[in-house]
Design a protein around this motif. Structure first.
Motif, PDB file in Angstrom:
ATOM      1  N   GLY A  99      21.331  33.084  19.557  1.00 20.62           N
ATOM      2  CA  GLY A  99      22.327  32.408  20.379  1.00 20.62           C
ATOM      3  C   GLY A  99      21.963  30.967  20.671  1.00 20.62           C
ATOM      4  N   ALA A 100      20.656  30.631  20.555  1.00 24.10           N
ATOM      5  CA  ALA A 100      20.205  29.260  20.792  1.00 24.10           C
ATOM      6  C   ALA A 100      20.851  28.293  19.804  1.00 24.10           C
ATOM      7  N   ARG A 101      21.178  28.778  18.611  1.00 21.08           N
ATOM      8  CA  ARG A 101      21.816  27.921  17.589  1.00 21.08           C
ATOM      9  C   ARG A 101      23.174  27.415  18.060  1.00 21.08           C
ATOM     10  N   TYR A 102      23.815  28.203  18.903  1.00 19.21           N
ATOM     11  CA  TYR A 102      25.163  27.859  19.358  1.00 19.21           C
ATOM     12  C   TYR A 102      25.174  27.313  20.788  1.00 19.21           C
ATOM     13  N   GLY A 103      23.978  27.182  21.370  1.00 19.46           N
ATOM     14  CA  GLY A 103      23.901  26.701  22.743  1.00 19.46           C
ATOM     15  C   GLY A 103      24.503  27.661  23.745  1.00 19.46           C
ATOM     16  N   TYR A 104      24.400  28.965  23.469  1.00 19.83           N
ATOM     17  CA  TYR A 104      24.993  29.954  24.365  1.00 19.83           C
ATOM     18  C   TYR A 104      24.369  29.880  25.749  1.00 19.83           C
ATOM     19  N   LYS A 105      25.196  30.151  26.739  1.00 20.78           N
ATOM     20  CA  LYS A 105      24.773  30.124  28.139  1.00 20.78           C
ATOM     21  C   LYS A 105      24.554  31.561  28.617  1.00 20.78           C
ATOM     22  N   ILE A 106      23.435  31.794  29.272  1.00 26.01           N
ATOM     23  CA  ILE A 106      23.134  33.139  29.759  1.00 26.01           C
ATOM     24  C   ILE A 106      22.821  33.109  31.246  1.00 26.01           C
ATOM     25  N   TYR A 107      23.064  34.236  31.891  1.00 21.73           N
ATOM     26  CA  TYR A 107      22.742  34.411  33.312  1.00 21.73           C
ATOM     27  C   TYR A 107      21.875  35.661  33.426  1.00 21.73           C
ATOM     28  N   LEU A 108      20.846  35.602  34.276  1.00 20.80           N
ATOM     29  CA  LEU A 108      19.921  36.717  34.461  1.00 20.80           C
ATOM     30  C   LEU A 108      20.042  37.231  35.891  1.00 20.80           C
ATOM     31  N   LEU A 164      25.656  37.923  30.208  1.00 23.37           N
ATOM     32  CA  LEU A 164      24.969  38.291  31.443  1.00 23.37           C
ATOM     33  C   LEU A 164      24.017  39.446  31.155  1.00 23.37           C
ATOM     34  N   PHE A 165      22.751  39.276  31.527  1.00 26.32           N
ATOM     35  CA  PHE A 165      21.756  40.339  31.371  1.00 26.32           C
ATOM     36  C   PHE A 165      21.391  40.857  32.757  1.00 26.32           C
ATOM     37  N   VAL A 166      21.647  42.150  32.979  1.00 28.35           N
ATOM     38  CA  VAL A 166      21.439  42.754  34.297  1.00 28.35           C
ATOM     39  C   VAL A 166      20.277  43.747  34.227  1.00 28.35           C
ATOM     40  N   GLY A 167      19.283  43.538  35.077  1.00 27.43           N
ATOM     41  CA  GLY A 167      18.127  44.436  35.122  1.00 27.43           C
ATOM     42  C   GLY A 167      17.956  45.050  36.483  1.00 27.43           C
TER      43      GLY A 167
END
Length: 254
Positions: A99-108, A164-167
């Motif tokens: 996803g870094a190739r596309y500049g994806y945005k993530i939330y933890l 979104l990654f939920v732990g």
């Protein structure tokens, strides 16, 4: 992408290679439709057996991948040609790497205070181009606090994240996503269990050979026997008679 689904003892699992899983997830990101992705291991499978709400969540998820090695082995013994399995933490890292190739945005979201933030810092350093737009560790019992829930959903919606990654552990993480994803409008949400702790280094992960052999659970019991021995040696054993009955039915059909 058309996904092959296999019926596994009452739930449906997507039978995909790791590359196909990632491609399918990236298609969901691009579509902007809210989707939930879950992995199935023994503990989560048993949740779907005893809890109708958990079963509904899994059956309605956009993608269900095989996380646990025992699930993969049982599916093979039932006659299914399983392509690949992948653990939640490994999938999370691969998604960030590609996803870094596309500049994806993530939330933890989740884990103990400070863990999600540290996890984000590690991911950004490891995979330049991935954009961690936010992290938050909710207080204990947050799901019963209306103001806290409003705050979390607002933060997620304002983040404009792609994933979104939920732990939080199951079923809490699955229920949170299922009940709120239409409100916070992040394209893809994942139930990730201890992945944030592993990546942040808060909990040491098993050696790679143990992960590949399906022995990561044993390493986790060794790390925290008081909390985990009952889960793996008592609770998870409940899948054995369920599987044996299913295997017997399969043999009778032959």
């Amino acid at each position: 992408m058309e996904k092959e689904k296999i019926p596994f003892m009452g739930i449906s699992i997507d039978n995909l290679t790791i590359d196909e899983i990632i491609d399918s997830i990236f298609e969901m990101v691009k579509s902007k439709n809210t989707s939930q992705v879950v992995g199935v291991n023994v503990d989560q499978y048993l949740l779907t057996r005893k809890n109708e709400y958990s079963r509904r969540i899994f059956n309605e998820a956009a993608l269900v991948f095989i996380d646990g090695k025992p699930i993969m082995l049982m599916a093979k013994l039932l006659g299914y040609k399983i392509r690949q399995r992948i653990t939640g933490p490994d999938l999370m890292e691969l998604l960030c790497k590609k996803g870094a190739r596309y500049g994806y945005k993530i939330y933890l979201l989740g884990a103990a205070p400070g863990v999600a933030k540290k996890c984000g810092e590690i991911l950004e350093a490891k995979y330049p181009g991935i954009n961690v737009v936010g992290s938050y560790s909710p207080p204990f019992g947050f799901q019963k606090d209306k103001n806290e829930m409003v705050k979390i959903v607002h933060m997620l919606r304002e983040s404009k994240a792609d994933m979104l990654f939920v732990g939080m552990g199951s079923p809490k993480q699955d229920i949170f996503i299922y009940e709120n994803m239409q409100d916070y409008q992040i394209p893809v949400s994942f139930s990730m269990g201890a992945a944030l702790d592993f990546i942040a280094g808060n909990v040491k992960r098993a050696p790679r050979w143990m992960i590949e052999c399906g022995l990561e659970w044993l390493y986790r019991v060794w790390q925290d026997p008081q909390r985990l021995w009952k889960r793996y040696f008592v609770h998870d054993m409940k899948i054995v008679p369920i599987f044996l009955r299913e295997l017997l039915k399969t043999r009778k059909k032959i």
